[in-house]
Design an enzyme around this catalytic site. Structure first.
Site, PDB file in Angstrom:
ATOM      1  CB  SER A 256      -0.960  -0.048   1.181  1.00 37.28           C
ATOM      2  OG  SER A 256      -2.010   0.852   0.998  1.00 37.28           O
ATOM      3  CG  ASP A 351      -5.903  -1.955  -4.508  1.00 40.41           C
ATOM      4  OD1 ASP A 351      -4.774  -2.433  -4.325  1.00 40.41           O
ATOM      5  OD2 ASP A 351      -6.539  -1.334  -3.626  1.00 40.41           O
ATOM      6  CG  HIS A 418      -5.286  -2.658  -0.423  1.00 41.17           C
ATOM      7  ND1 HIS A 418      -4.716  -2.056  -1.518  1.00 41.17           N
ATOM      8  CD2 HIS A 418      -4.801  -2.001   0.660  1.00 41.17           C
ATOM      9  CE1 HIS A 418      -3.932  -1.057  -1.097  1.00 41.17           C
ATOM     10  NE2 HIS A 418      -3.969  -1.019   0.217  1.00 41.17           N
TER      11      HIS A 418
END
Ligand code: NAG
Ligand code: NAG
Length: 478
Positions: A256, A351, A418
Site C-alpha cells: 500500500s 484493488d 488489497h
C-alpha cells in the site's frame, strides 16, 4: 479468553481499522456464527487512516464460482488459527485440511531506532521510529527481506494531528510485537523461498510514504515532524550495522503506502547494498492510479497534491516539472520511470482500497449508487462492472512499458482485495489465488531467483475462481 482475538492474528486481513470477519456456511460447530473482531488491523482511508473506532467494518472473503464452501473452509481455518494462537488448544481443534494454519506464530518485537532525535529521524509526533527484526538462519543468514509498512497518508495538519495519536504517527502507540506471516513467515510451507532470511518490518509513522524531510512545523501549539526520508536513511544505517551490509541477497518490499515507498526507495536501497549482491524490490498493492473517478474528479491527485505540498516533496521528485500538478509526481507511474533496479509489481486489477477511495469514493457518489458495489464486487451492476473493467484497463495501460522489461515481474490478479503478500492465505497456501496455476509466492520466488520470466496477467473478473474477494459491511469513512 473472552472470545476477543488477539490483534496479531488479524495480520492477514490487510490494513483495516476494525473489522469483523465472517463466513457464510460453516458446518463445523466450532465456527458457527462466530465473529472475529481483530482489534488492530486497519485499512485506512487516505486521510483518516488511523482507526476511528466508529468505523466498524464487516468483511469476509468470498470465492466466486465455488460459492460459500471455500469461503467457509477459509473462515474455519482462520478461526482455528485464531483459537490456536489465543487458546493453545492444539489437540482438540478440527483444523480445516484445505488451508494452511500456522503451526506457530512468529511474534517479533519492536526495536526503536537509536539516537533518533540526534539524527532527526522522527515520527509525526516526534517519537522515535521503530522496526521489527527477525534474524535469518542457515542458508538465509546473509539474505535480507525488508518490508515497508503501509497505512495511507495525511494531507493536512488536522489529519496529521489525529495520526500523531495513533500507531501510524507515533511509536508510543505501536504494538510491542507483531506477527510475521506470508512473505515474512519463517515457516517453509508458507513461505518456501524466503522463510529463513533475515526479515525486517519497518513501521510507518511519517504520513508520506517515507519521503518527507522538512523542518519542524508548529501549529496551534503542536509540533509536527515530516521526516520520512530521514527515517528511511536512519533505519537503513542501523540495519547495515546489524548485518545488512554483508547481504548477498536483499529484497525491499512494501504494501500500500509502503508499496509506493518501495518504488520511491528501490534504487537507494540497491545503492546501499554490496555491488555483487542480488537486489530486487516488490511493491504490493502500491500501484496507485491517477484516474478520473465516477464523477470525473481526480480525487487521489488532489489528495496527493496536498501531501506533496504539506511535506514539500516536490524537491524530492526531480522528474516532477513545474507544469505538472504537484500530486502527479507522487504516482507510481511517474516514480517508476527512474527506477533501474528490477521491481515486481503485485497488484489486484480491482484493488479494493482503490475502488473505494480512487475510483468510487463516497464523496463522488452522493446518490450512493455505488454503495453495494464498493463493498462487494459481486454486487456491482453490469454498468458498474464496465467501469471496473475500465479501471483494470487503466492499470494495464499504466504498466505497459513495465511489461516489456525482461527483468521486471508482474502479477496482476483479478481479485477484489488489497495487499496480498503479508498473509499466508493469499501469499501461499493450497487455497491461495493463482494465475496460470502459480501462487503469488511461487511467481515472486521464480522471478527473484531468475528461474523464469514472470508476467502473470489474469483474465477479467469474474474469471478467476481462486480469488479471495473481500466483502465489507460498511463503507470506510473518508
Ligand atoms: C487550530 O485551532 C483552531 C481553533 O481551535 C481550529 O479551528 C483549527 O482547525 C486548528 N488548526 C489545526 C491545523 O489543527
Ligand atoms: C497446478 O499446480 C499444482 C502444484 O502447485 C499441480 O499439482 C497441478 O497439477 C497444476 N495444475 C495444472 C492444471 O497444471
Amino acid at each position: 479468553m473472552n472470545g476477543q482475538i488477539s490483534p496479531h492474528i488479524a495480520i492477514f486481513v490487510l490494513e483495516i481499522d476494525r473489522l469483523i470477519l465472517r463466513h457464510n456456511r460453516v458446518h463445523q460447530a466450532l465456527a458457527r456464527d462466530q465473529q472475529i473482531r481483530p482489534a488492530a488491523a486497519r485499512m485506512p482511508s487516505p486521510s483518516a487512516a488511523s482507526a476511528p473506532a466508529t468505523r466498524h467494518l464487516r468483511l469476509w472473503w468470498r470465492r466466486r464460482g465455488r460459492g460459500g464452501a471455500v469461503a467457509a473452509t477459509f473462515a474455519v481455518a482462520l478461526l482455528a488459527a485464531a483459537l490456536l494462537l489465543s487458546l493453545s488448544h492444539y489437540a482438540s481443534l478440527p483444523l480445516a485440511p484445505a488451508a494452511s494454519v500456522p503451526r506457530s506464530s512468529a511474534l517479533v518485537g519492536l526495536t526503536l531506532l537509536r539516537r533518533a532525535e540526534e539524527k532527526g529521524a522522527l515520527c509525526l509526533d516526534g517519537s522515535a521510529p521503530g522496526y521489527h527484526l527477525q534474524r535469518g538462519s542457515g542458508s538465509g543468514s546473509q539474505s535480507w527481506l525488508i518490508h515497508l509498512e503501509g497505512g495511507g497518508w495525511c494531507r493536512n495538519l488536522k489529519s496529521c494531528a489525529s495520526r500523531q495519536k495513533s500507531i501510524l504517527g507515533s511509536s508510543r502507540y505501536m504494538e510491542s510485537q507483531v506477527e510475521f506471516a506470508g512473505m515474512l513467515s519463517d515457516l517453509q510451507d508458507e513461505n518456501p523461498d524466503f522463510y529463513n532470511w533475515n526479515k525486517v518490518k519497518i513501521r510507518y509513522c511519517d504520513g508520506a510514504s517515507f519521503s518527507g524531510n522538512v523542518k519542524d512545523e508548529f501549529q496551534n501549539g503542536t509540533k509536527f515532524f515530516f521526516r520520512g526520508q530521514r527515517i528511511w536513511e536512519a533505519v537503513m544505517d542501523e540495519l547495515l550495522l546489524k548485518g545488512l551490509r554483508h547481504a548477498k541477497q536483499a529484497f525491499l518490499t512494501g504494501c500500500s503506502a509502503g508499496g509506493l515507498a518501495t518504488f520511491i526507495h528501490c534504487d537507494d536501497f540497491r545503492a546501499l547494498m554490496p555491488k555483487d549482491s542480488r537486489v530486487k524490490c516488490l511493491s504490493d498493492g502500491g500501484f496507485f492510479l491517477d484516474v478520473e473517478d465516477i464523477s470525473k474528479q481526480r480525487t487521489l491527485r488532489a489528495f496527493y497534491s496536498d501531501v506533496v505540498r504539506l511535506q514539500d516533496l516536490k524537491r524530492r521528485f526531480l522528474r516532477c516539472s513545474s507544469s505538472m500538478d504537484p500530486g502527479q509526481c507522487f504516482f507510481p507511474r511517474e516514480v517508476v520511470k527512474d527506477i533501474r533496479t528490477p521491481v515486481f509489481v503485485l497488484n489486484p486489477a480491482y484493488d479494493a482500497w482503490q475502488v473505494q477511495h480512487v475510483l468510487a469514493p463516497v464523496v463522488s457518489d452522493p446518490q450512493r449508487s455505488w454503495q453495494d458495489c464498493r463493498l462487494d464486487i459481486s454486487k456491482c451492476s453490469p454498468s458498474q462492472l464496465e467501469i471496473l473493467q475500465g479501471f483494470r484497463k487503466e492499470l494495464h495501460d499504466a504498466i505497459t512499458e513495465l511489461k516489456q522489461k525482461k527483468d521486471w515481474g508482474i502479477f496482476v490478479d483479478s481479485c477484489f482485495i488489497h495487499c496480498q503478500s503479508l498473509n499466508s492465505f493469499t501469499w501461499h497456501s493450497p487455497s491461495s489465488p493463482r494465475v496460470n496455476n502459480k501462487t503469488i509466492a511461487e511467481a515472486v520466488g521464480d522471478w527473484f531467483f531468475d528461474r523464469r520470466e514472470v508476467k502473470e496477467l489474469d483474465c477479467k473478473f469474474p474469471c478467476n475462481p481462486t480469488c479471495h474477494n473481500l466483502v465489507f459491511a460498511k463503507p470506510f469513512k473518508g
